[in-house]
Design an enzyme around this catalytic site. Structure first.
Site, PDB file in Angstrom:
ATOM      1  N   HIS A   1       0.828  -1.206   0.000  1.00 24.05           N
ATOM      2  CA  HIS A   1       0.000   0.000   0.000  1.00 24.05           C
ATOM      3  C   HIS A   1       0.864   1.259   0.000  1.00 24.05           C
ATOM      4  O   HIS A   1       0.424   2.306  -0.490  1.00 24.05           O
ATOM      5  CB  HIS A   1      -0.914   0.030   1.233  1.00 24.05           C
ATOM      6  CG  HIS A   1      -2.026  -0.962   1.193  1.00 24.05           C
ATOM      7  ND1 HIS A   1      -1.883  -2.247   1.642  1.00 24.05           N
ATOM      8  CD2 HIS A   1      -3.311  -0.853   0.739  1.00 24.05           C
ATOM      9  CE1 HIS A   1      -3.026  -2.897   1.481  1.00 24.05           C
ATOM     10  NE2 HIS A   1      -3.906  -2.078   0.936  1.00 24.05           N
TER      11      HIS A   1
ATOM     12  N   ASP B   1      -4.607  -5.807  -8.255  1.00 23.47           N
ATOM     13  CA  ASP B   1      -4.825  -5.246  -6.931  1.00 23.47           C
ATOM     14  C   ASP B   1      -5.060  -3.746  -7.106  1.00 23.47           C
ATOM     15  O   ASP B   1      -4.878  -3.193  -8.196  1.00 23.47           O
ATOM     16  CB  ASP B   1      -3.626  -5.519  -6.020  1.00 23.47           C
ATOM     17  CG  ASP B   1      -4.003  -5.535  -4.539  1.00 23.47           C
ATOM     18  OD1 ASP B   1      -5.129  -5.119  -4.204  1.00 23.47           O
ATOM     19  OD2 ASP B   1      -3.166  -5.956  -3.725  1.00 23.47           O
TER      20      ASP B   1
END
Length: 491
Positions: free
Chosen positions: A184, A256
């Site tokens: 992230h 993702d």
């Protein structure tokens, strides 16, 4: 250059988009009507079963079988259990039990609940082999550190979800379990050559594919030993050559979230979208905060790349065709799988049963009477978010302290003349928690420790209880073991 409705619609067919609220905004409904493949719901979209079921009915009516998705892994990563924690044990608990029949039953029940709420695609299960104990991204989301064990349960989880008419999505290809940083916020590196990947990371993905998973989600990881220093999501050698060619996967490849720094830092989300499609991805998960204007920018970038010759038109057509086939698959299962929200959760006992079976006790657990329960706070991972955890629903008066600032004497004084239970989560990853716990246990060797993350470290103590997860059912099972007065949570 004038707009090309055909190209715009093809680009839309590759998008899985988020939105802002508990109600579907007009731009989402219009976008679905204009061919956007589907939506991904997050915590900000969900406020109870009735609300989300009504929302999903509105979304479903906007187009022909749009994909309505979420990250619902059970265990620590839950969207439908955001307010109180999940009714299902996570993968680490199921792997500790190692009963594939239970894993399939848990995911079948979870899938039935999702389908009844109107979801058609679950971005789960995580089938990463968690070989790095200090992995900040995977941890209890993995079935374990053994490739064959993870493979057995990957196949069972895929089958369970799809038994209930919800498309499964095995993730994070080719494997996020050996990372020590969070994709992230940066691009993690996996030090694995092709031979190591084949005997470790790829084994569960082969099993998931053999079990018929309808989709596979890519990882934003770098694999320099495999010759792909760029994010795997953007690497044709990973997506096209390895996943499509070597593993023979012919379903939908999902990226993702493209807003993650591990893939779009330095290039931006629109450019990451173009490169992901070129690499072989079919469905672009944009993330949580990519709304109307940014979605339009992504679409424009895809269309522009086709016009410029940077993205082959037949690659875009192939991606759109695959997402359409997935939508048809979910649509074909809608009528038989749906149940009204009032019936949801009728099989929820399978989750609590699993959590109870996952409990492990090291040492001797003495009878406890009115214990003092102290929880050492631990920051949630980004994928997990703010989901309640711990034993406070069953032990009123439980205190949560910051281990970086709490004095051991304060914990000890509070438990004077009473039994002491200390609850931690992934203590192996938090030095302050370990230091505090060691001092408390040194002064009170009769302390009972409950670890609600991975039990990779334990102090010297009377008894150490491992729950293998922090879901609500994991907490309840530990509370029962500790002799809580009631198994019913206090709200």
């Amino acid at each position: 250059m004038p707009a090309d409705p055909t190209l715009d619609r093809l680009a839309n067919a590759t998008l899985l988009v988020p939105f802002e609220s508990h109600r579907a905004p007009r731009w989402i409904l219009d976008g679905l009507a204009d061919g956007i493949a589907g939506v991904c719901l997050f915590h900000n979209n969900i406020d109870g079963a009735e609300q989300v079921a009504a929302l999903n009915r509105e979304l479903a009516a906007a187009a022909d079988s749009p994909l309505v998705s979420l990250d619902e892994e059970g265990g620590d990563v839950t969207r439908i259990g955001q307010s109180a924690g999940s009714d299902y044990p996570g993968n680490a608990a199921l792997g500790a039990i190692d009963d594939t029949g239970l894993t399939r039953a848990v995911h079948r029940t979870l899938g039935a609940e999702l389908r009844a709420l109107g979801f058609t695609l679950d971005l789960a299960p995580a089938v990463d082999v968690n070989t790095a104990a200090d992995n900040p991204t995977i941890g209890t989301r993995s079935f374990g550190a053994d490739a064959d064990l993870v493979a057995r349960h990957a196949a069972a989880a895929v089958s369970g979800l799809q038994d209930s008419g919800v498309a499964a999505c095995a993730k994070h290809f080719p494997g996020h379990g050996a990372t020590r940083t969070d994709s992230h916020i940066e691009l993690p590196v996996v030090d694995a050559d092709p031979e190591l990947l084949a005997r470790r990371e790829l084994v569960p993905f082969r099993a998931a594919i053999e079990a018929g998973t309808r989709s596979v989600l890519t990882a934003h990881i770098s694999l320099p030993g495999f010759g792909t220093p760029e994010p795997a999501t953007l690497a044709p050698r990973v997506v096209t050559d390895l996943l499509r060619g070597e593993l023979g996967f012919d379903g939908v490849v999902v990226s993702d979230a493209l807003e993650m720094e591990g893939v779009s830092a330095g290039i931006g989300i629109p450019e990451a979208a173009v490169r992901a499609l070129a690499a072989g991805c079919d469905l672009l998960c944009l993330g949580r905060f990519v709304y109307a204007d940014q979605v339009a920018a992504v679409r424009a970038a895809i269309v522009g790349a086709v016009r410029e010759g940077r993205l082959a038109s037949d690659r875009l057509e192939e991606a759109a065709a695959r997402t359409l086939e997935l939508r048809r698959w979910t649509g074909d299962r809608a009528a038989s799988a749906e149940r009204p929200p009032a019936e949801v959760g009728s099989d929820a006992g399978v989750g609590l049963d699993g959590a109870r079976r996952a409990l492990r006790v090291d040492g001797i657990l003495p009878p406890l009477h009115d214990p003092v329960v102290v929880e050492l706070d631990a920051p949630p991972g980004i994928a997990v978010g703010e989901v309640p955890w711990g034993l406070s629903p069953w032990f009123p008066g439980t205190e949560r302290v910051d281990p970086a600032t709490a004095a051991p004497s304060a914990v000890l004084d509070r438990a004077a003349d009473r039994d002491l239970v200390v609850v931690v989560r992934d203590a192996h990853r938090h030095a302050a928690a370990r230091r505090l716990l060691e001092e408390v246990c040194r002064a009170r060797p009769d302390t009972v420790v409950v670890e609600m993350g991975l039990p990779a470290w334990r102090p010297r103590c009377q008894a150490h209880i491992s729950t293998y997860g922090a879901a609500r059912v994991n907490g309840r099972s530990a509370a029962e073991l500790l002799g809580a007065a009631s198994a019913t949570p206090v709200r």
